[in-house]
Design a protein around this motif. Structure first.
Motif, PDB file in Angstrom:
ATOM      1  N   UNK C 163       0.841  -1.172   0.000  1.00  0.00           N
ATOM      2  CA  UNK C 163       0.000   0.000   0.000  1.00  0.00           C
ATOM      3  C   UNK C 163       0.890   1.240   0.000  1.00  0.00           C
ATOM      4  N   UNK C 164       0.597   2.187  -0.872  1.00  0.00           N
ATOM      5  CA  UNK C 164       1.304   3.473  -0.850  1.00  0.00           C
ATOM      6  C   UNK C 164       0.285   4.547  -0.488  1.00  0.00           C
ATOM      7  N   UNK C 165       0.275   4.969   0.789  1.00  0.00           N
ATOM      8  CA  UNK C 165      -0.714   5.950   1.224  1.00  0.00           C
ATOM      9  C   UNK C 165      -0.233   7.393   1.083  1.00  0.00           C
ATOM     10  N   UNK C 166       1.075   7.588   0.913  1.00  0.00           N
ATOM     11  CA  UNK C 166       1.615   8.927   0.660  1.00  0.00           C
ATOM     12  C   UNK C 166       2.879   8.736  -0.171  1.00  0.00           C
ATOM     13  N   UNK C 167       3.302   9.778  -0.888  1.00  0.00           N
ATOM     14  CA  UNK C 167       4.359   9.566  -1.890  1.00  0.00           C
ATOM     15  C   UNK C 167       5.644   8.946  -1.361  1.00  0.00           C
ATOM     16  N   UNK C 168       6.004   9.217  -0.102  1.00  0.00           N
ATOM     17  CA  UNK C 168       7.265   8.651   0.385  1.00  0.00           C
ATOM     18  C   UNK C 168       7.052   7.685   1.553  1.00  0.00           C
ATOM     19  N   UNK C 169       5.866   7.073   1.616  1.00  0.00           N
ATOM     20  CA  UNK C 169       5.618   6.049   2.635  1.00  0.00           C
ATOM     21  C   UNK C 169       5.028   4.819   1.977  1.00  0.00           C
ATOM     22  N   UNK C 170       5.355   3.678   2.534  1.00  0.00           N
ATOM     23  CA  UNK C 170       4.726   2.465   2.041  1.00  0.00           C
ATOM     24  C   UNK C 170       4.474   1.515   3.200  1.00  0.00           C
ATOM     25  N   UNK C 171       3.358   0.800   3.102  1.00  0.00           N
ATOM     26  CA  UNK C 171       2.978  -0.165   4.133  1.00  0.00           C
ATOM     27  C   UNK C 171       2.889  -1.534   3.473  1.00  0.00           C
ATOM     28  N   UNK C 178       2.268 -17.187  12.944  1.00  0.00           N
ATOM     29  CA  UNK C 178       1.661 -17.582  14.226  1.00  0.00           C
ATOM     30  C   UNK C 178       0.158 -17.251  14.320  1.00  0.00           C
ATOM     31  N   UNK C 179      -0.313 -16.346  13.503  1.00  0.00           N
ATOM     32  CA  UNK C 179      -1.735 -15.944  13.568  1.00  0.00           C
ATOM     33  C   UNK C 179      -2.379 -15.982  12.193  1.00  0.00           C
ATOM     34  N   UNK C 180      -2.794 -17.157  11.762  1.00  0.00           N
ATOM     35  CA  UNK C 180      -3.425 -17.233  10.437  1.00  0.00           C
ATOM     36  C   UNK C 180      -4.618 -16.263  10.376  1.00  0.00           C
ATOM     37  N   UNK C 181      -4.742 -15.577   9.268  1.00  0.00           N
ATOM     38  CA  UNK C 181      -5.854 -14.641   9.133  1.00  0.00           C
ATOM     39  C   UNK C 181      -5.460 -13.213   9.470  1.00  0.00           C
ATOM     40  N   UNK C 182      -4.358 -13.033  10.202  1.00  0.00           N
ATOM     41  CA  UNK C 182      -3.881 -11.689  10.510  1.00  0.00           C
ATOM     42  C   UNK C 182      -2.694 -11.339   9.601  1.00  0.00           C
ATOM     43  N   UNK C 183      -2.408 -10.061   9.554  1.00  0.00           N
ATOM     44  CA  UNK C 183      -1.265  -9.612   8.746  1.00  0.00           C
ATOM     45  C   UNK C 183      -0.251  -8.902   9.629  1.00  0.00           C
ATOM     46  N   UNK C 184       1.018  -9.205   9.430  1.00  0.00           N
ATOM     47  CA  UNK C 184       2.058  -8.381  10.026  1.00  0.00           C
ATOM     48  C   UNK C 184       2.155  -7.099   9.220  1.00  0.00           C
ATOM     49  N   UNK C 185       2.484  -6.011   9.891  1.00  0.00           N
ATOM     50  CA  UNK C 185       2.575  -4.710   9.231  1.00  0.00           C
ATOM     51  C   UNK C 185       4.017  -4.234   9.271  1.00  0.00           C
ATOM     52  N   UNK C 186       4.573  -4.006   8.102  1.00  0.00           N
ATOM     53  CA  UNK C 186       5.961  -3.537   8.005  1.00  0.00           C
ATOM     54  C   UNK C 186       5.962  -2.274   7.151  1.00  0.00           C
TER      55      UNK C 186
END
Lengths: 216, 219, 276
Positions: C163-171, C178-186
């Motif tokens: 995901x790019x929510x702003x020009x110089x940030x990305x998620x 360990x948690x199927x169904x969840x996402x790690x956020x980096x």
């Protein structure tokens, strides 16, 4: 000295500095290029820029007869054409994708590159053998003065430690000169070591001179 | 043997690399150097009042100088890596271990400024770094003239391992390695050693791995 | 461009005397004010707007029209929030973001960690510029990862969303073993110092009870520093927005959308506009 300055061939590296399966960066008329030698010993040159994302190909690696970019592994052949894109292993890359192949020749232990297609051979360096390559932070004129030699086509001829030497000079950037050093064929290993040391002295003097001029 | 380690520290990498090359066991204890400054915390200062890493602890022995760690690992597991037992060879190894401190100060200093917000006179560090690289290039060229690959003697020693990391990472401090063909060949030889491990900024030689486009022999 | 929000420091790293840095060539000081609240001031004494979010201080040289983006997933109380620190890179801030959006380099740059030959193929995935949120999204991105976790002996196919929510940030959202169904956020938050120099502040919000904080920090520093030597050696340094200079493939759909989105917004800081 039978060097021909009107020759389109530009001396950019010594053969011994690029063994089989290696790639090095070089500068051709202030343009970055990559020179590489395939596993079978064939020397190649091309732009130092992968057409995919602009990564310097001199950071890449040589596998067999191909050069791979370190970034995404795009693989180029000796004709510069892209042969393989690992992200799409089953796709044959379009012929239009290439890394800008250049004409290259290896002669007398020196690797020569030409900007444009040429029919001729590079000039001969009779009676000389390659010693080492150095970069001087100095203009060619300062190197000429510091060496106490005489100007010849493509460089300087001088006597160092009692031996005839030839410096092939190539400006790479302002106050930055590549110097390929060749010595008389008969020079002994001991004399080669002595000349190598003496060259460092020439470099100190040439760079000192350049700095003084810069300050003035 | 426990190494207090930071993944981005070239001096810690020296010790990890040495252990990997000679197959010495090493237990890693990661230190939150950045951003946590754990090396300046009480626990680590108690081990090493200088506040530097790496720190190597083996029983009662505590070492805080990477050159000493290389000598210790080699002495324990691979005495050949200390060089031949001649006065000249021993002296040359010491010469390069001391030279490695200059590399750390100059090339490492420039790297800290350029990469990790370190303080220092970048231009002076780079000038000193280039001077050191030229010395190394000249020495390695002399070795090539004699048919040698390594800094001292016929085979690789702790001198090579001590000098390699900061040299290979010189570009991190905006110091180009392009002008040094003999350094390039020496680094390539070291990167080709069995057991070689990489660190960020030093790529492995992918060509040494099997080529996925060439069917494996006998397959 | 000056109206966007940019990261300029870690909240946990604030000091009273402050840190001098640059934002788009403007000298600024980032410090803790008298009450401990962050302050950002320009060289001529102008106070800049502040947002404290994701462990970082964010500011803007202009007048931001909208609030800094949010990452609702990161608010889960059981997540470990990881301040990774800062790394300076001599590259365009946009090149740093684009590299973060790319998976095809994993086998060659993050070898044996995020990817490995011969598992180099990038399968088709979905990319979209979401008009309502005005963000670039790539979903259903799958890639073979040789060592998904320290305990894992075999590789697995990992799924990612970018995901790019702003020009110089990305998620980056990544499947969380360990948690199927969840996402790690980096996240990759990039502070543009100049058009060809940036400070990169990675940040993470993970489900991981087992790994020490230091190990988590080191892992992300390791990965990002492996990219640094690539980013400093791309020619030209600035990101070409016009087609022609660089040759994308299907694996680069996220990059193509990101460049198009930047161009739509006239976001040219750190970009190259004319094909050479």
């Amino acid at each position: 000295m039978r060097l021909n300055a009107s020759s389109p061939w530009i001396p950019l590296a010594l053969s011994g500095d690029i063994p089989n399966g290696t790639v090095i960066p070089a500068t051709l008329c202030s343009k970055p290029i990559a020179i590489w030698r395939s596993q079978s010993g064939q020397v190649n040159a091309n732009g130092n820029r992968c057409p995919h994302r602009g990564m310097r190909l001199s950071h890449g690696f040589v596998r067999g007869e191909t050069l791979s970019c370190i970034y995404h592994g795009w693989r180029f052949g000796q004709d510069g054409a892209c042969q393989h894109i690992p992200a799409h292993p089953d796709v044959v890359p379009p012929a239009s994708i290439n890394c800008g192949p250049l004409q290259v020749a290896e002669q007398d232990g020196v690797i020569w590159v030409a900007e444009d297609q040429v029919e001729s051979q590079p000039p001969r360096l009779d009676g000389l053998k390659p010693l080492r390559s150095l970069v001087f932070c100095a203009e060619p004129e300062a190197i000429l003065t510091a060496s106490g030699g005489t100007e010849v086509d493509l460089g300087v001829e001088a006597t160092l430690a009692g031996t005839r030497i030839c410096l092939l000079l190539q400006g790479q950037a302002p106050a930055e000169t590549l110097c390929l050093v060749l010595v008389d064929q008969a020079t002994s290993p001991k004399a080669c070591a002595e000349i190598s040391r003496a060259l460092e002295g020439i470099r100190r003097r040439a760079e000192g001179e350049t700095e003084k001029r810069g300050a003035a | 043997m426990i190494l207090y380690d930071y993944i981005l520290s070239p001096s810690c990498y020296k010790v990890r690399l040495m252990a990997a090359l000679i197959g010495a066991p090493l237990e890693l204890r990661p230190v939150d150097f950045h951003p946590g400054k754990e090396h300046l915390g009480e626990d680590l200062l108690a081990l090493n009042p200088a506040g530097s890493i790496p720190i190597l602890v083996d029983g009662d022995l505590i070492l805080s100088e990477s050159a000493a760690m290389l000598a210790y690992l080699a002495g324990q597991y691979a005495p050949d890596w200390l060089g031949e037992e001649t006065a000249t060879s021993r002296a040359m190894v010491q010469q390069w271990l001391a030279f490695a401190h200059r590399l750390t100060a100059a090339l490492g200093g420039a790297r800290l400024v350029e990469m990790l917000h370190g303080q220092g006179d970048l231009e002076a560090l780079q000038t000193a770094g280039i001077a050191a690289l030229r010395e190394l290039e000249a020495a390695l060229f002399k070795r090539r003239l004699d048919g040698g690959t390594w800094l001292v003697g016929e085979s690789i020693t702790i001198a090579d391992v001590a000098c390699f990391p900061y040299v290979a990472l010189a570009p991190d401090g905006s110091i180009s390695l392009d002008p040094y063909p003999s350094i390039r060949l020496w680094m390539r030889a070291l990167r080709g050693q069995a057991g070689f491990v990489e660190m960020p900024g030093i790529h492995r030689r992918h060509e040494l791995a099997p080529d996925p486009l060439t069917p494996a022999e006998g397959a | 461009m000056i109206d966007a929000w940019y990261p300029v420091g870690l909240i946990s790293g604030l000091t009273r005397e402050g840190r001098e840095t640059l934002l788009m060539e403007q000298p600024i000081t980032v410090r803790a004010g008298k009450t401990g609240k962050p302050e950002v001031v320009t060289a001529d004494g102008r106070s800049l707007p502040i947002v404290e979010r994701f462990g970082h201080v964010w500011t803007s040289l202009g007048t931001p029209e909208k609030d800094l983006f949010t990452i609702p997933e990161a608010d889960h109380p059981e997540r470990v929030l990881v301040d990774v620190g800062v790394v300076r890179v001599k590259c365009s801030p946009l090149r740093a973001v684009e590299n973060f959006l790319d998976i095809a380099h994993f086998p060659f740059v993050h070898t044996d960690i995020l990817g490995a030959e011969p598992h180099t193929e990038v399968e088709k995935y979905d990319v979209k510029i979401r008009e309502e949120e005005d963000e670039v999204w790539a979903t259903k991105v799958k890639f073979f990862q040789p060592q998904a976790a320290k305990s894992a002996e075999e590789g697995i196919t990992t799924e990612y969303m970018y995901r790019v929510p702003s020009p110089t940030s990305s998620v980056l959202y990544k499947t969380c073993p360990p948690r199927p169904g969840e996402w790690d956020v980096i996240c990759l938050f990039v502070q543009p110092l100049t058009e060809t120099l940036c400070d990169v502040w990675p940040w993470m919000a993970l489900f991981d009870e087992d790994t020490s904080m230091t190990d988590l920090i080191h892992f992300q520093q390791l990965i990002f520093l492996q990219d640094r030597s690539i980013l400093e050696n791309q020619i030209p340094a600035r990101l070409p927005l016009d087609p022609g200079m660089e040759t994308p493939t299907r694996a680069d759909l996220t990059s193509i959308a990101y460049r198009r989105w930047l161009k739509q917004h006239g976001y040219t800081y750190g970009a190259e506009l004319v094909a050479q």
